[in-house]
Design an enzyme around this catalytic site. Structure first.
Site, PDB file in Angstrom:
ATOM      1  N   GLU A 123      26.228  40.150  42.131  1.00 51.39           N
ATOM      2  CA  GLU A 123      25.608  39.366  41.062  1.00 51.39           C
ATOM      3  C   GLU A 123      24.670  38.315  41.662  1.00 51.39           C
ATOM      4  OE1 GLU A 123      27.254  38.559  36.671  1.00 51.39           O
ATOM      5  OE2 GLU A 123      28.065  37.135  38.096  1.00 51.39           O
ATOM      6  N   HIS A 161      42.828  57.155  53.867  1.00 51.23           N
ATOM      7  CA  HIS A 161      43.259  58.463  53.379  1.00 51.23           C
ATOM      8  C   HIS A 161      42.439  58.922  52.184  1.00 51.23           C
ATOM      9  CE1 HIS A 161      46.678  58.615  56.105  1.00 51.23           C
ATOM     10  NE2 HIS A 161      46.688  57.306  55.950  1.00 51.23           N
ATOM     11  N   ARG A 178      30.535  32.882  39.352  1.00 47.14           N
ATOM     12  CA  ARG A 178      31.169  33.597  40.476  1.00 47.14           C
ATOM     13  C   ARG A 178      31.520  32.664  41.630  1.00 47.14           C
ATOM     14  NH1 ARG A 178      26.153  34.904  39.240  1.00 47.14           N
ATOM     15  NH2 ARG A 178      24.453  34.557  40.714  1.00 47.14           N
ATOM     16  N   LYS A 188      32.857  29.829  31.013  1.00 49.39           N
ATOM     17  CA  LYS A 188      31.878  28.776  31.312  1.00 49.39           C
ATOM     18  C   LYS A 188      31.035  28.473  30.063  1.00 49.39           C
ATOM     19  CE  LYS A 188      27.918  27.780  34.214  1.00 49.39           C
ATOM     20  NZ  LYS A 188      27.124  28.084  35.390  1.00 49.39           N
TER      21      LYS A 188
HETATM   22  O1  F6P Z   1      27.661  38.432  32.122  1.00 48.77           O
HETATM   23  C1  F6P Z   1      27.859  37.946  33.407  1.00 48.77           C
HETATM   24  C2  F6P Z   1      28.566  36.633  33.387  1.00 48.77           C
HETATM   25  O2  F6P Z   1      27.762  35.659  32.818  1.00 48.77           O
HETATM   26  C3  F6P Z   1      29.034  36.225  34.767  1.00 48.77           C
HETATM   27  O3  F6P Z   1      28.041  35.647  35.501  1.00 48.77           O
HETATM   28  C4  F6P Z   1      30.172  35.326  34.433  1.00 48.77           C
HETATM   29  O4  F6P Z   1      31.004  35.114  35.528  1.00 48.77           O
HETATM   30  C5  F6P Z   1      30.815  36.084  33.313  1.00 48.77           C
HETATM   31  O5  F6P Z   1      29.746  36.689  32.627  1.00 48.77           O
HETATM   32  C6  F6P Z   1      31.644  35.271  32.368  1.00 48.77           C
HETATM   33  O6  F6P Z   1      30.913  34.236  31.771  1.00 48.77           O
HETATM   34  P1  F6P Z   1      31.626  33.051  31.021  1.00 48.77           P
HETATM   35  O7  F6P Z   1      32.493  32.345  31.986  1.00 48.77           O
HETATM   36  O8  F6P Z   1      30.524  32.188  30.497  1.00 48.77           O
HETATM   37  O9  F6P Z   1      32.451  33.646  29.911  1.00 48.77           O
END
Ligand code: F6P
Length: 556
Positions: free
Chosen positions: A352, A383, A267, A206
């Site tokens: 999270e 188990h 997420r 992201k």
């Molecule tokens: O460090 C946590 C986080 O920011 C998560 O919320 C996110 O899903 C993950 O790292 C990956 O982030 P990115 O997609 O920006 O690499």
């Protein structure tokens, strides 16, 4: 901000707790033949039996009143209207727009987001068709056989979980690989299996600043360039991000970037371009089915009355245990091998989101918040750790998840599997009284002098809560509904606690400190002032690696 503990319904629930904590579910079932029907909900291909919970009609009514008094209905509307309910990041929260199959306009800052959502979906579809049909060729004109998704957290767990869950729908030519760990062994293991001519790398981030992902992406790029050339990168690397500039700087043509937006939480992003590996593997139609299933749950969550609202009730019953019974953990137990990644996925989604210690206005929360989510395939858990769930001292609600449809054509397997699901739920609920244990031992002919010593060990208190979640089949549509149900459950709980379920500031401190420590470990800077423990750890690492680093003189 009014803490939930000050709401009238909270006080009512406190009384409910005091009056009912010793009520046994087995007695409730015996007294009420309708119980299994009343506490049962179906949405699309999902049926949820929540009758084996420590609830009655009054408790449900008070939980619903709590949701109303906490403003859940208004909060739901705010989310669906694109209001900036993620206040600390000043962002809307619109995973529901990503699967808004009715296409009604949803505005952020006055602009309808649906045209962009649909545009990216079409772009993903075009790319998917080209790769799956074999029209998209690598730099030596060979078809793509392997897809390597490089991402972490929300940019990994969703696609990995869905591609695993829906393996039966996967394209036979495509091998899916997921690299999230910056421990080089994971990347090395994947690179040993694939060939540069036939591999497509998806760099999913992201922010496009995540250290682990960018390190792995650079390693993949260097590996590729040992065979191909810079101009071939376009055929083998695509990016998924909200950060065009960083993607271009990495060297991926932004033509080959699939975009998403800041109003999609990591997420909550498997429905966005982050779902590209899912679409590649399952095909566009199946990805749309996934969105349809989620949309169905979204509509249910928005429109069903709270007393018959599946995600809201799951959230509220969770609150009942966390806040009144002190049950701070929750088990996800899929009775399905292909769902073995589900506990990890729900773990990020829930922990999270709701692992928070202050309310939206910054004041400390007055109660426990998000539970610890853990789990494993149920049959393996039986188990391993189910002993504690049956006879330990904790109250741990458990979601038992299974498919009604037989999952393989191997005779006898599915019946054994499902008999265990139903038996576990029954056992958790019924337990075994000391009188029953004694009678059983007598029937087995155990000598009378041993019986009394054994009875306490063979007694199960029972009255332990479960939800049985049955999917008529494991399909993209049902998986969409299932995940959306959990998303809205988490949202419901966050609203009751008055926290922001959509930020994640808690992950930042470790990242910040690691920057300095990394420079110390590589010798780029001299050891810094830390606590004695951290300094000792840094020194130990440097000493262990001083030969390779040529720095052993420092440790004489
Ligand atoms: O460090 C946590 C986080 O920011 C998560 O919320 C996110 O899903 C993950 O790292 C990956 O982030 P990115 O997609 O920006 O690499």
């Amino acid at each position: 901000m009014t803490a939930p503990t000050h709401l009238p319904a909270w006080q009512a629930l406190q009384q409910d707790y005091e009056q009912t904590q010793s009520v046994q579910m087995r007695d409730q079932f015996a007294q009420d033949p309708e119980r299994a029907n009343r506490y049962w909900l179906e949405v699309g291909g999902l049926a949820v039996d929540f009758s084996k919970n420590r609830i009655n009609d009054q408790i449900i009514a008070d939980l619903v009143a709590l949701a109303e008094q906490a403003g859940l209905p208004e909060r739901i509307e705010q989310m669906y209207r694109g209001e900036k309910i993620n206040e600390t990041e000043n962002r809307a929260v619109l995973h529901v727009a990503l699967r808004n199959r009715s296409n009604t306009p949803i505005k952020v800052d006055g602009k309808d987001v649906m045209p962009e959502v649909n545009h990216v979906l079409r772009k993903m579809g075009d790319f998917t068709r080209a790769v799956r049909s074999g029209e998209w060729l690598g730099y030596t004109n060979q078809v793509i056989t392997d897809v390597v998704n490089i991402g972490i957290g929300g940019s990994d767990l969703g696609p990995l979980m869905m591609c695993t869950a829906l393996k039966n729908f996967g394209h036979p030519r495509l091998n899916m690989h997921f690299v999230s760990n910056v421990d080089g062994t994971q990347m090395r293991d994947v690179l040993e299996k694939v060939h540069p001519e036939t591999t497509l790398f998806i760099i999913a981030s992201k922010t496009f600043t995540t250290q682990e992902t960018l390190t792995n992406a650079h390693t993949a790029r260097d590996w590729f360039l040992q065979a191909g050339s810079e101009k071939d990168i376009a055929k083998h690397f695509v990016a998924i991000s909200t950060n065009q500039k960083a993607v271009a700087e990495f060297g991926i043509d932004t033509e080959h970037m699939f975009e998403f937006w800041d109003w999609v939480g990591g997420r909550y992003s498997l429905w966005s371009a982050i779902g590209l590996p899912i679409m590649l593997y399952l095909g566009e139609e199946n990805f749309i089915e996934l969105l349809e299933g989620a949309h169905l749950m979204d509509q249910h969550f928005r429109n069903a009355p709270l007393s018959r609202n599946l995600p809201a009730l799951m959230g509220l019953i969770g609150i009942w245990y966390i806040n009144f019974y002190g049950g701070g953990s929750h088990v996800i137990a899929p009775y399905d091998q292909h769902l073995h990644r589900l506990p990890k996925y729900i773990q990020q989604l829930d922990m999270e989101s709701n692992g928070k210690q202050v309310q939206m206005d910054g004041t400390p929360v007055a109660t426990e918040t998000g539970p610890i989510i853990w789990g494993e395939t149920g049959i393996n858990g039986q188990h391993a750790f189910f002993q504690l769930l049956h006879q330990g001292t904790h109250i741990t609600p458990i979601d038992l998840i299974a498919s009604l449809e037989k999952r393989s054509n191997l005779p006898g397997h599915h019946e054994i599997l499902l008999s265990n699901v139903f038996a576990q739920a029954e056992a958790f609920m019924r337990g075994k009284t000391s009188a029953e244990a004694r009678a059983e031992l007598q029937a087995q002919g155990v000598p009378a002098e041993h019986i009394e010593a054994l009875v306490p060990h063979k007694t199960f208190s029972g009255n332990r809560p479960t939800n049985v979640i049955l999917l008529d089949k494991i399909t993209p549509r049902n998986m969409g509904s299932l995940i959306a149900m959990y998303e809205h459950k988490v949202f419901t709980q966050g609203v009751i606690w008055g926290i922001n379920s959509f930020d994640q500031w808690g992950v930042e401190l470790g990242k910040q400190l690691a920057k300095t420590i990394l420079a110390e470990l590589t010798g780029a800077i001299d050891p810094q002032l830390h606590d004695a423990s951290t300094s000792k750890l840094v020194r130990l690492y440097r000493k262990a690696n001083c030969e390779a680093d040529g720095t052993c003189a420092l440790f004489q």
